[in-house]
Design an enzyme around this catalytic site. Structure first.
Site, PDB file in Angstrom:
ATOM      1  N   TRP A 327       2.984  -5.034   3.581  1.00  0.00           N
ATOM      2  CA  TRP A 327       2.691  -4.119   4.696  1.00  0.00           C
ATOM      3  C   TRP A 327       2.064  -2.813   4.200  1.00  0.00           C
ATOM      4  O   TRP A 327       1.182  -2.256   4.847  1.00  0.00           O
ATOM      5  CB  TRP A 327       3.975  -3.821   5.486  1.00  0.00           C
ATOM      6  CG  TRP A 327       3.737  -2.852   6.604  1.00  0.00           C
ATOM      7  CD1 TRP A 327       3.043  -3.073   7.760  1.00  0.00           C
ATOM      8  CD2 TRP A 327       4.160  -1.488   6.654  1.00  0.00           C
ATOM      9  NE1 TRP A 327       3.020  -1.933   8.542  1.00  0.00           N
ATOM     10  CE2 TRP A 327       3.698  -0.940   7.882  1.00  0.00           C
ATOM     11  CE3 TRP A 327       4.895  -0.656   5.801  1.00  0.00           C
ATOM     12  CZ2 TRP A 327       3.944   0.371   8.255  1.00  0.00           C
ATOM     13  CZ3 TRP A 327       5.143   0.652   6.176  1.00  0.00           C
ATOM     14  CH2 TRP A 327       4.667   1.149   7.390  1.00  0.00           C
ATOM     15  N   HIS A 328       2.491  -2.335   3.048  1.00  0.00           N
ATOM     16  CA  HIS A 328       1.940  -1.088   2.500  1.00  0.00           C
ATOM     17  C   HIS A 328       0.508  -1.240   1.992  1.00  0.00           C
ATOM     18  O   HIS A 328      -0.128  -0.243   1.674  1.00  0.00           O
ATOM     19  CB  HIS A 328       2.828  -0.549   1.373  1.00  0.00           C
ATOM     20  CG  HIS A 328       3.962   0.298   1.863  1.00  0.00           C
ATOM     21  ND1 HIS A 328       5.197  -0.223   2.179  1.00  0.00           N
ATOM     22  CD2 HIS A 328       4.044   1.631   2.111  1.00  0.00           C
ATOM     23  CE1 HIS A 328       5.985   0.752   2.590  1.00  0.00           C
ATOM     24  NE2 HIS A 328       5.321   1.885   2.566  1.00  0.00           N
TER      25      HIS A 328
END
Length: 364
Positions: A327-328
């Site tokens: 997600w990052h």
């Protein structure tokens, strides 16, 4: 004194805050307080319309359309009531953000790189909100579907204080608190607002002092000073960096948390001071509380968590950190970061299990 320009996140959000976001947040506050005073019953819809208007104004019609498209696709997939399918949809939507051709097309919508990044950050955070709503939809029975309508999804996804950068508030918490109608006192809210602004201003001043006087990030971006420094100096630099990160998020999460309070919602707790941390587990539980609740509720517990076998616990923890890394951004350094955090957490939990054995306790 010139500031350290190497911390992109701080410079980026402060610049956007001064230009437009703070003014739009002030507008949200005004709409929220007026709706609480006059039309409490319709407050979620007033805030939804305002959030959509703010999104349109800041990201343009194409940016607005992307977020609406993500929400619509997520809602459509949730109708099948299959958690695995919902997760697959969320991961595919996140993946589309990293397709080079799609990135280039979106960049052409805007005049500056900063505007494109605002869309990228916003859509990434909105993906988590869409996932939270969709999974709650999958888990609730037909009798509760009215409280999980597409209109409620839009109210949640376009809720402006958490729109661009969080903090994350799970849909079940958001909907329960937003539905709750309680006595409204303008005087009480005004005192909360004034005290909150004073605290945030103090944190902002402290962060600005650190970035103008300490040059932590500039030192980290240059190899010679690091090679010349002693181990004690390197340890001090590392501590200084995480302390700045802590103060930065007191500001970045403190502003939306204050607005959540003003709206009658309970925000996730602000980050705990890193100087008080002595474990990986506590760091993950108490730094970004909203993200931690999301990961536990939607990944760790459904995959078995601490209630499963040793291998099951290791797997569910690994899956949680894998999602955080993906997600990052999913770059290689993020996978290393996620893996090291996973190792830290499982080592701690392993040592705790060993120390809990009665024979070991007697020896101690």
């Amino acid at each position: 004194i010139p500031q350290d320009p190497m911390d992109f996140e701080w410079s980026y959000w402060i610049e956007w805050g001064r230009e437009r976001i703070l003014w739009l947040l002030a507008g949200h506050l005004l709409v929220s307080q007026v709706s609480r005073l006059l039309v409490e019953k319709y407050k979620p819809w007033c805030l939804m319309v305002y959030g959509m208007a703010a999104c349109w104004l800041l990201l343009g019609v194409k940016g607005f359309a992307v977020i609406l498209f993500h929400a619509t696709i997520s809602f459509a997939v949730a109708q099948f009531q299959l958690s695995l399918l919902t997760w697959l949809c969320s991961l595919i939507l996140l993946f589309t953000l990293r397709i080079p051709a799609v990135e280039e097309a979106k960049r052409k919508w805007y005049d500056t790189e900063n505007e494109y990044y605002l869309l990228l950050f916003t859509v990434s955070v909105r993906c988590l909100f869409c996932t939270s709503f969709s999974l709650e939809y999958c888990w609730h029975g037909p009798a509760q579907k009215s409280s999980h309508s597409f209109l409620w999804m839009l109210a949640y996804v376009f809720y402006y204080p958490t729109f661009h950068n969080g903090p994350l508030l799970n849909f079940d918490e958001f909907s329960k608190q937003m539905r709750r109608q309680e006595a409204f006192s303008l005087k009480t809210n005004l005192s909360i607002l004034i005290m909150g602004i004073i605290r945030i201003f103090f944190w902002w001043c402290l962060a600005e002092l650190m970035i103008h006087l300490m040059y932590i990030h500039a030192l980290y971006s240059s190899a010679p000073p690091l090679e010349a420094a002693s181990y004690w100096a390197l340890g001090g630099l590392a501590l200084a960096q995480v302390l700045f990160f802590y103060v930065k998020y007191l500001v970045l999460y403190g502003v939306p948390a204050l607005l959540l309070q003003m709206d009658g919602l309970k925000p996730p707790a602000l980050p705990c001071c890193v100087s008080l941390m002595h474990s990986f587990t506590k760091m993950w539980r108490s730094f970004d509380v909203g993200l931690h609740r999301f990961l536990v509720r939607y990944i760790y517990v459904p995959m078995g968590g601490s209630q499963s076998s040793l291998l099951g616990t290791l797997f569910s923890t690994a899956l949680t950190f894998a999602f955080v890394s993906y997600w990052h951004g999913g770059q290689s350094y993020l996978w290393y970061w996620g893996a090291l955090n996973w190792l830290g957490v499982i080592t701690e939990n392993g040592v705790k299990r060993i120390l809990s054995v009665s024979l070991i306790q007697e020896l101690i």
